[in-house]
Design an enzyme around this catalytic site. Structure first.
Site, short mmCIF file in Angstrom:
data_model
loop_
_atom_site.label_atom_id
_atom_site.label_comp_id
_atom_site.label_asym_id
_atom_site.label_seq_id
_atom_site.Cartn_x
_atom_site.Cartn_y
_atom_site.Cartn_z
CB CYS A 82 0.28 10.62 1.92
SG CYS A 82 0.11 10.85 0.54
CG HIS A 181 2.00 6.41 2.49
ND1 HIS A 181 0.94 6.15 2.71
CD2 HIS A 181 1.59 7.65 1.14
CE1 HIS A 181 0.34 7.06 2.74
NE2 HIS A 181 0.87 7.26 1.36
CD GLU A 183 1.54 4.23 5.73
OE1 GLU A 183 2.94 5.32 6.42
OE2 GLU A 183 1.46 4.57 4.78
N1 GLN Z 1 -4.57 12.54 -2.77
C1 GLN Z 1 -4.77 11.67 -1.86
C2 GLN Z 1 -5.50 13.26 -1.27
O1 GLN Z 1 -5.38 13.99 -1.57
C3 GLN Z 1 -3.98 11.47 -0.56
C4 GLN Z 1 -3.54 10.24 -0.78
C5 GLN Z 1 -2.09 9.12 0.51
O2 GLN Z 1 -2.30 9.66 1.77
N2 GLN Z 1 -1.68 8.15 0.10
O3 GLN Z 1 -6.17 12.91 0.30
#
Ligand code: GLN
Length: 199
Positions: A82, A181, A183
Site C-alpha cells: 500500500c 494489505h 498482513e
Molecule cells: N492512502 C495512503 C497513502 O497514500 C496509503 C494507504 C495505506 O497504506 N493503507 O499513503
C-alpha cells in the site's frame, strides 16, 4: 551471520508494521526494526508497510534513509504494501512534488496513483489469485484500504496478482509491491512468498 540468515527488517517509521511483525512471527521468523541507515546492515530483507506515504516521505528524508534504502534494494529483497508500494514506485500520477508531497524511491518500474479507489469508506476486501506468485490455487482475501492503483507497468516489472483485470501486485527481481494489505489476514502465503526471495 550471512546476509540471508539475518532478521527480517521492518521499516518502523510509521504505519501498520506491527501486523507484519506478527505475520513473520507466525512463520517462525524474527524481525528487526529499521529506523536508521546503519540498521539496514543487520537485516536480510525489508518490508515497507502501509500507512501514509506523505509521512513516510518526510521521515525517510529526515532520517537520511533515501539513498541507503535505494542501495539496500539493489541487493536485497524489499516488499512494499500500500503506502509502501507508493514509496517503491518509479512514478506517481496526479501528484505534485515538493515539500509536502510524496517522493517515491523510484525502484519499481511502474506508475501509481494514490487513493485511487476513493476515500477511507471505499475500502474493501476482495478475493485475488496467487497462482502467478506462488502457484497456489485458493483465493487470498486482499484488504484494500485507501489503496493506490497501479496505472502503468514498465518493461522491468511483471504483474503477479490481479483484481478485476487490473494489476494489484508487481514484482521486479527481488522487489515486490502490493496495493493491498497482506498482513491483515491470517493467511501467510504472501509473507512466505516474500521470504522465498531471501537467499
Ligand atoms: N492512502 C495512503 C497513502 O497514500 C496509503 C494507504 C495505506 O497504506 N493503507 O499513503
Amino acid at each position: 551471520m550471512t546476509a540471508s540468515t539475518r532478521p527480517v527488517g521492518l521499516l518502523t517509521l510509521q504505519g501498520d508494521y506491527g501486523k507484519h511483525r506478527q505475520a513473520f512471527a507466525a512463520l517462525g521468523r524474527v524481525t528487526r526494526d529499521v529506523r536508521r541507515p546503519a540498521e539496514l546492515d543487520e537485516v536480510s530483507c525489508l518490508v515497507i508497510p502501509g500507512g501514509e506515504s506523505t509521512t513516510l516521505t518526510r521521515l525517510i528524508d529526515r532520517g537520511g534513509l533515501r539513498e541507503p534504502l535505494r542501495a539496500f534494494a539493489a541487493e536485497r529483497p524489499v516488499m512494499g504494501t500500500c503506502a509502501g508500494l507508493i514509496m517503491l514506485a518509479g512514478r506517481l500520477e496526479g501528484e505534485r512534488r515538493g515539500d509536502f508531497g510524496v517522493e517515491p524511491l523510484g525502484l519499481l518500474d511502474c506508475t501509481v496513483r494514490r487513493n485511487a479507489y476513493g476515500r477511507q469508506i471505499d475500502s474493501f476486501t476482495a478475493p485475488v489469485g496467487l497462482g502467478a506468485l506462488d502457484g497456489s490455487a485458493d483465493p487470498f482475501a486482499a484488504v484494500f484500504i485507501r489503496a493506490p492503483r497501479i496505472t502503468a507497468i514498465g518493461r522491468d516489472a511483471e504483474v503477479v496478482i490481479s483484481h478485476a483485470g487490473e494489476a494489484v501486485a508487481v514484482r521486479q527481481g527481488r522487489l515486490l509491491g502490493l496495493t493491498f494489505h497482506p498482513e491483515l489476514t491470517a493467511d501467510l502465503r504472501i509473507h512466505r512468498a516474500f521470504l522465498d526471495l531471501v537467499r
